[in-house]
Design a protein around this motif. Structure first.
Motif, PDB file in Angstrom:
ATOM      1  N   PRO A  18      10.239 -10.218 -11.670  1.00 44.09           N
ATOM      2  CA  PRO A  18      11.305 -10.070 -12.656  1.00 44.09           C
ATOM      3  C   PRO A  18      12.666 -10.618 -12.204  1.00 44.09           C
ATOM      4  O   PRO A  18      13.621 -10.595 -12.976  1.00 44.09           O
ATOM      5  N   GLY A  19      12.765 -11.086 -10.975  1.00 43.88           N
ATOM      6  CA  GLY A  19      14.026 -11.621 -10.488  1.00 43.88           C
ATOM      7  C   GLY A  19      15.008 -10.547 -10.049  1.00 43.88           C
ATOM      8  O   GLY A  19      16.202 -10.802  -9.947  1.00 43.88           O
ATOM      9  N   GLU A  20      14.518  -9.349  -9.820  1.00 45.75           N
ATOM     10  CA  GLU A  20      15.346  -8.255  -9.317  1.00 45.75           C
ATOM     11  C   GLU A  20      14.476  -7.304  -8.510  1.00 45.75           C
ATOM     12  O   GLU A  20      13.248  -7.411  -8.526  1.00 45.75           O
ATOM     13  N   ILE A  21      15.115  -6.394  -7.813  1.00 41.11           N
ATOM     14  CA  ILE A  21      14.386  -5.431  -6.983  1.00 41.11           C
ATOM     15  C   ILE A  21      13.587  -4.489  -7.878  1.00 41.11           C
ATOM     16  O   ILE A  21      14.125  -3.926  -8.832  1.00 41.11           O
ATOM     17  N   VAL A  22      12.316  -4.348  -7.577  1.00 42.20           N
ATOM     18  CA  VAL A  22      11.465  -3.408  -8.295  1.00 42.20           C
ATOM     19  C   VAL A  22      11.487  -2.066  -7.552  1.00 42.20           C
ATOM     20  O   VAL A  22      11.771  -1.025  -8.132  1.00 42.20           O
ATOM     21  N   MET A  23      11.212  -2.104  -6.241  1.00 39.49           N
ATOM     22  CA  MET A  23      11.291  -0.912  -5.389  1.00 39.49           C
ATOM     23  C   MET A  23      12.099  -1.268  -4.145  1.00 39.49           C
ATOM     24  O   MET A  23      11.792  -2.256  -3.486  1.00 39.49           O
ATOM     25  N   ALA A  24      13.078  -0.468  -3.827  1.00 40.94           N
ATOM     26  CA  ALA A  24      13.951  -0.766  -2.686  1.00 40.94           C
ATOM     27  C   ALA A  24      13.194  -0.738  -1.365  1.00 40.94           C
ATOM     28  O   ALA A  24      13.504  -1.495  -0.453  1.00 40.94           O
ATOM     29  N   SER A  25      12.190   0.116  -1.265  1.00 33.85           N
ATOM     30  CA  SER A  25      11.389   0.167  -0.037  1.00 33.85           C
ATOM     31  C   SER A  25       9.973   0.624  -0.367  1.00 33.85           C
ATOM     32  O   SER A  25       9.744   1.309  -1.352  1.00 33.85           O
ATOM     33  N   GLY A  26       9.045   0.218   0.466  1.00 30.65           N
ATOM     34  CA  GLY A  26       7.654   0.612   0.301  1.00 30.65           C
ATOM     35  C   GLY A  26       6.988  -0.043  -0.897  1.00 30.65           C
ATOM     36  O   GLY A  26       7.517  -0.989  -1.493  1.00 30.65           O
ATOM     37  N   THR A  27       5.818   0.447  -1.216  1.00 37.09           N
ATOM     38  CA  THR A  27       5.066   0.010  -2.383  1.00 37.09           C
ATOM     39  C   THR A  27       4.529   1.251  -3.071  1.00 37.09           C
ATOM     40  O   THR A  27       4.503   2.338  -2.494  1.00 37.09           O
ATOM     41  N   ARG A  28       4.073   1.089  -4.284  1.00 39.43           N
ATOM     42  CA  ARG A  28       3.422   2.186  -5.000  1.00 39.43           C
ATOM     43  C   ARG A  28       2.303   1.587  -5.823  1.00 39.43           C
ATOM     44  O   ARG A  28       2.525   0.669  -6.611  1.00 39.43           O
ATOM     45  N   GLU A  29       1.099   2.079  -5.622  1.00 41.74           N
ATOM     46  CA  GLU A  29      -0.073   1.567  -6.323  1.00 41.74           C
ATOM     47  C   GLU A  29      -0.621   2.622  -7.273  1.00 41.74           C
ATOM     48  O   GLU A  29      -0.660   3.812  -6.952  1.00 41.74           O
ATOM     49  N   PHE A  30      -1.057   2.146  -8.442  1.00 41.14           N
ATOM     50  CA  PHE A  30      -1.698   3.001  -9.441  1.00 41.14           C
ATOM     51  C   PHE A  30      -3.064   2.397  -9.732  1.00 41.14           C
ATOM     52  O   PHE A  30      -3.158   1.224 -10.088  1.00 41.14           O
ATOM     53  N   THR A  31      -4.112   3.193  -9.584  1.00 40.22           N
ATOM     54  CA  THR A  31      -5.466   2.687  -9.786  1.00 40.22           C
ATOM     55  C   THR A  31      -6.195   3.385 -10.946  1.00 40.22           C
ATOM     56  O   THR A  31      -7.384   3.169 -11.130  1.00 40.22           O
ATOM     57  N   SER A  32      -5.462   4.208 -11.686  1.00 40.68           N
ATOM     58  CA  SER A  32      -6.069   4.875 -12.843  1.00 40.68           C
ATOM     59  C   SER A  32      -4.974   5.243 -13.837  1.00 40.68           C
ATOM     60  O   SER A  32      -3.809   5.396 -13.458  1.00 40.68           O
ATOM     61  N   PRO A  33      -5.355   5.418 -15.111  1.00 38.19           N
ATOM     62  CA  PRO A  33      -4.354   5.847 -16.097  1.00 38.19           C
ATOM     63  C   PRO A  33      -3.743   7.208 -15.741  1.00 38.19           C
ATOM     64  O   PRO A  33      -2.569   7.440 -16.006  1.00 38.19           O
ATOM     65  N   GLU A  34      -4.525   8.073 -15.121  1.00 37.77           N
ATOM     66  CA  GLU A  34      -4.008   9.392 -14.743  1.00 37.77           C
ATOM     67  C   GLU A  34      -2.906   9.266 -13.694  1.00 37.77           C
ATOM     68  O   GLU A  34      -1.859   9.908 -13.793  1.00 37.77           O
ATOM     69  N   ALA A  35      -3.128   8.426 -12.691  1.00 36.21           N
ATOM     70  CA  ALA A  35      -2.109   8.207 -11.663  1.00 36.21           C
ATOM     71  C   ALA A  35      -0.883   7.523 -12.260  1.00 36.21           C
ATOM     72  O   ALA A  35       0.249   7.785 -11.861  1.00 36.21           O
ATOM     73  N   ALA A  36      -1.105   6.652 -13.234  1.00 39.74           N
ATOM     74  CA  ALA A  36      -0.019   5.898 -13.858  1.00 39.74           C
ATOM     75  C   ALA A  36       0.927   6.791 -14.652  1.00 39.74           C
ATOM     76  O   ALA A  36       2.042   6.365 -14.984  1.00 39.74           O
ATOM     77  N   ALA A  37       0.540   8.022 -14.950  1.00 39.31           N
ATOM     78  CA  ALA A  37       1.405   8.937 -15.694  1.00 39.31           C
ATOM     79  C   ALA A  37       2.719   9.191 -14.946  1.00 39.31           C
ATOM     80  O   ALA A  37       3.701   9.609 -15.548  1.00 39.31           O
ATOM     81  N   ALA A  38       2.754   8.897 -13.648  1.00 40.39           N
ATOM     82  CA  ALA A  38       3.968   9.079 -12.854  1.00 40.39           C
ATOM     83  C   ALA A  38       5.005   7.994 -13.132  1.00 40.39           C
ATOM     84  O   ALA A  38       6.157   8.109 -12.710  1.00 40.39           O
ATOM     85  N   SER A  39       4.607   6.935 -13.832  1.00 40.58           N
ATOM     86  CA  SER A  39       5.520   5.822 -14.103  1.00 40.58           C
ATOM     87  C   SER A  39       5.351   5.366 -15.553  1.00 40.58           C
ATOM     88  O   SER A  39       4.267   4.915 -15.934  1.00 40.58           O
ATOM     89  N   PRO A  40       6.401   5.442 -16.354  1.00 36.42           N
ATOM     90  CA  PRO A  40       6.279   4.999 -17.750  1.00 36.42           C
ATOM     91  C   PRO A  40       5.819   3.541 -17.869  1.00 36.42           C
ATOM     92  O   PRO A  40       5.037   3.221 -18.758  1.00 36.42           O
ATOM     93  N   LEU A  41       6.280   2.674 -16.961  1.00 36.69           N
ATOM     94  CA  LEU A  41       5.868   1.273 -17.016  1.00 36.69           C
ATOM     95  C   LEU A  41       4.385   1.117 -16.685  1.00 36.69           C
ATOM     96  O   LEU A  41       3.652   0.433 -17.406  1.00 36.69           O
ATOM     97  N   ALA A  42       3.927   1.743 -15.617  1.00 38.34           N
ATOM     98  CA  ALA A  42       2.508   1.670 -15.252  1.00 38.34           C
ATOM     99  C   ALA A  42       1.644   2.270 -16.354  1.00 38.34           C
ATOM    100  O   ALA A  42       0.591   1.728 -16.699  1.00 38.34           O
ATOM    101  N   GLU A  43       2.105   3.361 -16.935  1.00 37.21           N
ATOM    102  CA  GLU A  43       1.362   4.003 -18.024  1.00 37.21           C
ATOM    103  C   GLU A  43       1.226   3.051 -19.216  1.00 37.21           C
ATOM    104  O   GLU A  43       0.148   2.923 -19.799  1.00 37.21           O
ATOM    105  N   ALA A  44       2.306   2.348 -19.551  1.00 41.22           N
ATOM    106  CA  ALA A  44       2.266   1.388 -20.660  1.00 41.22           C
ATOM    107  C   ALA A  44       1.329   0.224 -20.347  1.00 41.22           C
ATOM    108  O   ALA A  44       0.609  -0.260 -21.226  1.00 41.22           O
ATOM    109  N   LEU A  45       1.326  -0.233 -19.096  1.00 41.07           N
ATOM    110  CA  LEU A  45       0.434  -1.325 -18.707  1.00 41.07           C
ATOM    111  C   LEU A  45      -1.031  -0.896 -18.813  1.00 41.07           C
ATOM    112  O   LEU A  45      -1.866  -1.630 -19.341  1.00 41.07           O
ATOM    113  N   PHE A  46      -1.354   0.300 -18.342  1.00 41.19           N
ATOM    114  CA  PHE A  46      -2.730   0.799 -18.456  1.00 41.19           C
ATOM    115  C   PHE A  46      -3.130   0.981 -19.919  1.00 41.19           C
ATOM    116  O   PHE A  46      -4.295   0.801 -20.275  1.00 41.19           O
ATOM    117  N   ALA A  47      -2.176   1.318 -20.771  1.00 43.12           N
ATOM    118  CA  ALA A  47      -2.467   1.533 -22.192  1.00 43.12           C
ATOM    119  C   ALA A  47      -2.907   0.249 -22.894  1.00 43.12           C
ATOM    120  O   ALA A  47      -3.496   0.310 -23.974  1.00 43.12           O
TER     121      ALA A  47
END
Length: 193
Positions: A18-47
């Protein structure tokens, strides 16, 4: 706003920049719709239906689709969601989703154990992973997380584009294992955790 797209060695995964910082440090992976509930963006992508994985990195989002799914119809939908998210400056996580203890390790806390007598070796391994391995795999839309060192074996978890990639075994065995063995003679093998 313009979002760049890059292919990765894993044909099921595209890397979105996106041309900007997504996460200032580390990474975060979502491998299921249930886990994605922690992030509105990940949840929308899984949807969208065919998404099976989302990885947030420092300046990218890697999206993985299901076997048999095609990127052609899905890519514009992913781009639209990302564009809407970043233009709106929406939060990446819900308040509960932002609360995880170790960056990049929220979904799996398996640890293969380190012998306290190996503390110097473990520090060397972690330093090499942090300075040489993680930046290289981030370029391909993935991440590698240290899980442990026991009896000469280094255990690593592959995420994002690296997880399920056809060349992941070669990356582990010929790339990372060779590098670690060269600099840390106590390493005899590297295994996926």
């Amino acid at each position: 706003m313009f979002i760049e797209t890059e292919t990765t060695p894993n044909p099921a995964t595209l890397k979105f920049l996106p041309g900007e910082i997504v996460m200032a440090s580390g990474t975060r992976e979502f491998t299921s719709p249930e886990a994605a509930a922690a992030s509105p963006l990940a949840e929308a992508l899984f949807a969208l239906g065919d998404v099976t994985g989302v990885l947030y990195g420092r300046d990218f989002i890697a999206v993985t689709i299901a076997p048999g799914a095609e990127w052609a119809p899905l890519k514009p939908q992913v781009l639209a969601l990302l564009l809407d998210h970043f233009v709106a400056q929406a939060p990446l996580f819900t308040s509960a989703g932002a609360d995880f203890s170790v960056p990049g390790e929220a979904d799996d806390d398996t640890n293969y154990g380190d012998d306290p007598a190996d503390a110097d070796i473990v520090e060397q391994i972690k330093d090499l992973i942090e300075t040489r391995v993680r930046p290289a795999v981030a370029n391909d839309g993935g991440d590698i997380i240290y899980r442990g060192f026991r009896e000469g074996v280094v255990y690593l978890k592959m995420q994002g584009a690296c997880s399920g990639c056809p060349s992941s075994t070669a990356t582990l065995k010929h790339g990372i294992e060779s590098l670690l063995k060269h600099y840390v003679p106590e390493v005899s093998e590297v295994r996926a955790a």
